[in-house]
Design a protein around this motif. Structure first.
Motif, PDB file in Angstrom:
ATOM      1  N   CYS A 212      -9.002   2.494  -1.405  1.00 57.17           N
ATOM      2  CA  CYS A 212      -8.007   3.593  -2.092  1.00 57.17           C
ATOM      3  C   CYS A 212      -7.032   3.642  -1.053  1.00 57.17           C
ATOM      4  CB  CYS A 212      -8.938   5.091  -1.990  1.00 57.17           C
ATOM      5  SG  CYS A 212     -10.196   4.677  -3.479  1.00 57.17           S
ATOM      6  N   ASP A 213      -5.829   4.200  -1.861  1.00 52.04           N
ATOM      7  CA  ASP A 213      -4.626   4.429  -0.896  1.00 52.04           C
ATOM      8  C   ASP A 213      -4.092   5.861  -1.469  1.00 52.04           C
ATOM      9  OD1 ASP A 213      -3.291   3.891  -3.240  1.00 52.04           O
ATOM     10  OD2 ASP A 213      -1.722   2.704  -2.507  1.00 52.04           O
ATOM     11  N   TYR A 214      -3.160   6.194  -0.372  1.00 52.56           N
ATOM     12  CA  TYR A 214      -2.590   7.498  -0.540  1.00 52.56           C
ATOM     13  C   TYR A 214      -0.922   7.147  -0.669  1.00 52.56           C
ATOM     14  CZ  TYR A 214      -6.998   9.443   1.101  1.00 52.56           C
ATOM     15  OH  TYR A 214      -8.092  10.183   1.359  1.00 52.56           O
ATOM     16  N   LEU A 269      -6.076 -11.483  -6.895  1.00 52.79           N
ATOM     17  CA  LEU A 269      -5.800 -10.380  -7.869  1.00 52.79           C
ATOM     18  C   LEU A 269      -6.087  -8.929  -7.781  1.00 52.79           C
ATOM     19  CD1 LEU A 269      -4.991 -10.177 -11.143  1.00 52.79           C
ATOM     20  CD2 LEU A 269      -7.493 -10.380 -11.622  1.00 52.79           C
ATOM     21  N   TYR A 270      -5.234  -8.307  -7.790  1.00 56.94           N
ATOM     22  CA  TYR A 270      -5.302  -6.804  -7.555  1.00 56.94           C
ATOM     23  C   TYR A 270      -5.395  -6.090  -8.615  1.00 56.94           C
ATOM     24  CZ  TYR A 270      -2.854  -2.419  -5.609  1.00 56.94           C
ATOM     25  OH  TYR A 270      -2.814  -0.984  -5.477  1.00 56.94           O
ATOM     26  N   CYS A 271      -6.535  -5.389  -8.816  1.00 57.53           N
ATOM     27  CA  CYS A 271      -6.659  -4.613 -10.080  1.00 57.53           C
ATOM     28  C   CYS A 271      -6.671  -3.191  -9.803  1.00 57.53           C
ATOM     29  CB  CYS A 271      -8.110  -4.836 -10.369  1.00 57.53           C
ATOM     30  SG  CYS A 271      -8.763  -6.585 -10.675  1.00 57.53           S
ATOM     31  N   PHE A 285      -1.902  -4.418 -12.853  1.00 52.35           N
ATOM     32  CA  PHE A 285      -2.320  -5.609 -11.975  1.00 52.35           C
ATOM     33  C   PHE A 285      -1.291  -5.921 -11.105  1.00 52.35           C
ATOM     34  CE2 PHE A 285      -5.164  -6.819 -15.890  1.00 52.35           C
ATOM     35  CZ  PHE A 285      -6.483  -6.776 -15.149  1.00 52.35           C
ATOM     36  N   ASN A 286      -1.685  -6.367  -9.841  1.00 52.01           N
ATOM     37  CA  ASN A 286      -0.702  -7.055  -8.952  1.00 52.01           C
ATOM     38  C   ASN A 286      -1.194  -8.392  -8.783  1.00 52.01           C
ATOM     39  OD1 ASN A 286       1.145  -4.448  -8.842  1.00 52.01           O
ATOM     40  ND2 ASN A 286      -0.230  -3.743  -7.362  1.00 52.01           N
ATOM     41  N   CYS A 287      -0.084  -9.127  -8.257  1.00 47.76           N
ATOM     42  CA  CYS A 287      -0.470 -10.616  -7.919  1.00 47.76           C
ATOM     43  C   CYS A 287      -0.734 -10.916  -6.551  1.00 47.76           C
ATOM     44  CB  CYS A 287       0.623 -11.573  -8.610  1.00 47.76           C
ATOM     45  SG  CYS A 287       2.414 -11.239  -7.857  1.00 47.76           S
ATOM     46  N   ARG A 288      -1.093  -9.898  -5.665  1.00 48.25           N
ATOM     47  CA  ARG A 288      -1.141  -9.982  -4.260  1.00 48.25           C
ATOM     48  C   ARG A 288      -1.957  -8.791  -3.586  1.00 48.25           C
ATOM     49  NH1 ARG A 288       0.979  -5.209  -3.585  1.00 48.25           N
ATOM     50  NH2 ARG A 288       2.356  -4.807  -5.290  1.00 48.25           N
ATOM     51  N   LEU A 289      -2.236  -9.027  -2.357  1.00 51.56           N
ATOM     52  CA  LEU A 289      -2.778  -7.979  -1.722  1.00 51.56           C
ATOM     53  C   LEU A 289      -1.841  -6.769  -1.644  1.00 51.56           C
ATOM     54  CD1 LEU A 289      -4.458  -9.977   1.215  1.00 51.56           C
ATOM     55  CD2 LEU A 289      -5.668  -8.327  -0.383  1.00 51.56           C
ATOM     56  N   GLY A 290      -2.497  -5.547  -1.588  1.00 51.21           N
ATOM     57  CA  GLY A 290      -1.819  -4.225  -1.566  1.00 51.21           C
ATOM     58  C   GLY A 290      -1.266  -4.098  -0.165  1.00 51.21           C
ATOM     59  N   ASP A 291      -0.372  -2.982   0.180  1.00 47.75           N
ATOM     60  CA  ASP A 291       0.090  -2.504   1.326  1.00 47.75           C
ATOM     61  C   ASP A 291       0.036  -1.015   1.249  1.00 47.75           C
ATOM     62  OD1 ASP A 291       1.237  -1.753   3.733  1.00 47.75           O
ATOM     63  OD2 ASP A 291       2.676  -3.446   3.952  1.00 47.75           O
ATOM     64  N   PRO A 292      -0.651  -0.319   1.993  1.00 51.22           N
ATOM     65  CA  PRO A 292      -1.552  -0.528   3.119  1.00 51.22           C
ATOM     66  C   PRO A 292      -2.960  -0.757   2.916  1.00 51.22           C
ATOM     67  CG  PRO A 292      -1.320   1.742   2.606  1.00 51.22           C
ATOM     68  CD  PRO A 292      -0.978   1.231   1.605  1.00 51.22           C
ATOM     69  N   GLU A 293      -3.394  -1.191   1.618  1.00 49.68           N
ATOM     70  CA  GLU A 293      -4.860  -1.571   1.471  1.00 49.68           C
ATOM     71  C   GLU A 293      -5.260  -2.711   2.222  1.00 49.68           C
ATOM     72  OE1 GLU A 293      -2.648  -1.067  -0.635  1.00 49.68           O
ATOM     73  OE2 GLU A 293      -3.577  -0.225  -2.713  1.00 49.68           O
ATOM     74  N   THR A 294      -4.430  -3.615   2.440  1.00 55.56           N
ATOM     75  CA  THR A 294      -4.729  -5.021   3.310  1.00 55.56           C
ATOM     76  C   THR A 294      -5.289  -4.621   4.706  1.00 55.56           C
ATOM     77  OG1 THR A 294      -3.116  -6.021   2.037  1.00 55.56           O
ATOM     78  CG2 THR A 294      -4.067  -7.111   3.866  1.00 55.56           C
TER      79      THR A 294
HETATM   80  N1  GLY Z   1      -0.395   0.069  -2.331  1.00 53.52           N
HETATM   81  C1  GLY Z   1       0.151  -0.518  -3.639  1.00 53.52           C
HETATM   82  C2  GLY Z   1       0.670  -1.927  -3.531  1.00 53.52           C
HETATM   83  O1  GLY Z   1       0.648  -2.600  -2.609  1.00 53.52           O
HETATM   84  O2  GLY Z   1       1.359  -2.134  -4.626  1.00 53.52           O
END
Ligand code: GLY
Ligand code: AMP
Length: 422
Positions: A212-214, A269-271, A285-294
């Protein structure tokens, strides 16, 4: 093995440190990297969207594997280009990246393959969009730019005036350029957001992680939206039952749909999901890892990242990776006061490196080396991460680590992962 990592943020710093600790013998390059990457890799001064120059570099330096962090080079077709030159690269093709790069493509795919998502309509014509919103009587509704907008192209509007203004912004004033030429207007969904990341070869899921991100700048989710001020993993919503549902009703049908549309998705695959009283829906959907989730999911991954990536590229017979369930992580973003608006840069950073490297991590983002000194160069400067058997333990470590990093105008949220059930 020669590895090239593309990107410059906290996400790429987390990938870099994990690869650095791979059991494979690696020689790592990063383009363009940041002020903290020199300890682990050779920094290459090529921007992440300069695909031809990156490919020339990869060819000249006999790069065995390239890993792409951000969405822009993926949407521009870096994977297709590298592959056309015989280079091995991890990430989805240009066609497959439309799952993030075009919200109308993603929504139509979800509709066709019965994947739960908010009801929506797509508009290319401003007059038709304006006419449509006059017919709506319940608010809020959500107005989105079709294309990439650095996470800023979404308007949650509470009345007709706000709706009209958002459409004007996107379609007439083109505040996100061509990204707003087409818009999606959709139903507002209320619930708890969380994200799931699937490493995949396009058919099988090789690893599944959650976080989860903020997004808001200040405590209690107040203030403006940001690129992300902190995160924790795993998401409590990612229960075994929900996981089964997400795999069978969301991820598998999405991968199948993409394959059928000649857009087979190899990569992560980022859901972006939302848990409501009526079930789980896809927000994006995103096509890559998230930031700051990674920065929180990678430290919990109990396998070799190169092996995992190679398995997604079909090289080895790699089994589903289950991250250590006792391993939890909390990440706090240290930002420059004023972010996401105006903030100072070039402030000297001092880092006390005497922390336990087995359970604590410091990932650079908006940092650079200037005249031999480490200084701030962006709004989100670093992410500090603690891991542990419980979210509470991880959180305490992360907050302790905040004191190990100092720079003028340091600002961070104090409530990351607060009151999260373990
Ligand atoms: N934290 C959201 C993103 O990377 O798109
Ligand atoms: P997106 O870029 O599509 O992920 O949207 C950014 C943020 O807007 C999401 O993380 C949600 O907080 C919010 N959002 C997007 N779509 C919806 C929706 N249909 N209902 C409620 N909130 C939404």
């Amino acid at each position: 093995m020669n590895i090239l990592i593309i990107g410059e943020g906290g996400r790429e710093s987390a990938i870099l440190q994990k690869i650095y600790n791979s059991k494979n013998n690696t020689n790592i390059f990063i383009a363009p990297g940041n002020g903290g990457t020199d300890n682990y890799a050779t920094k290459i001064n090529i921007k992440s969207d300069n695909i031809t120059q990156l490919a020339s570099f990869a060819l000249e330096n006999k790069i065995d594997l390239t890993i792409v962090g951000p969405e822009i080079p993926l949407s521009l077709g870096i994977v297709d280009y590298f592959q056309s030159k015989g280079l091995k690269i991890f990430g989805p093709s240009k066609n497959a990246s439309r799952i993030e790069g075009s919200k109308s493509f993603a929504k139509n795919l979800m509709k066709e393959f019965n994947i739960p998502t908010a009801k929506y309509k797509i508009f290319n014509d401003v007059n038709l969009a304006m006419k449509y919103i006059q017919t709506l009587d319940t608010f809020p509704i959500v107005v989105k730019a079709d294309g990439l907008a650095a996470g800023k192209g979404v308007y949650i509007v509470n009345n007709l005036d706000e709706a009209i203004n958002s459409i004007k912004d996107l379609m007439d004033n083109q505040v996100f350029g061509n990204s707003g030429k087409t818009i999606v207007i959709e139903e507002y969904i209320n619930g708890k957001e969380f994200s799931v990341f699937a490493f995949t070869d396009g058919v099988e899921i090789k690893a599944l992680l959650s976080a989860c991100d903020y997004k808001k700048a200040y405590d209690n989710d107040e203030g403006p939206n940001t690129g992300g001020m902190g995160s924790y993993s795993p998401a409590p919503e990612f229960t075994e039952t929900n996981k089964e549902y997400i795999v069978s009703k969301i991820i598998k049908p999405t991968l199948k749909g993409l394959e059928q549309k000649e857009s087979k998705f190899v990569g992560v695959l980022y859901c972006g999901l939302i848990l409501t009283t009526k079930g789980i829906y896809v927000i994006e959907f995103n096509c890559r890892l998230g930031d700051p989730e990674t920065q929180v999911v990678i430290p919990t991954l109990n396998c070799d990242l190169i092996e995992l990536i190679e398995s997604c590229l079909g090289k080895t017979n790699f089994k589903f990776i289950k991250p250590k369930i006792e391993n939890k992580a909390v990440g706090v973003v240290l930002s420059s006061n004023g972010y996401p608006y105006k903030y100072a840069i070039d402030k000297k950073i001092s880092i006390n490196n005497t922390y336990n490297k087995d359970n604590s991590y410091i990932f650079h983002a908006g940092t650079k080396i200037y005249n031999g000194n480490l200084v701030t160069s962006g709004g989100r400067v670093l992410t500090v991460v603690g891991t542990g058997n419980s979210i509470n333990q991880a959180r305490n470590l992360a907050y302790k680590l905040c004191d190990n990093v100092n720079f003028e105008n340091k600002f961070y949220r104090k409530d990351i992962a607060k009151n999260i059930e373990d």
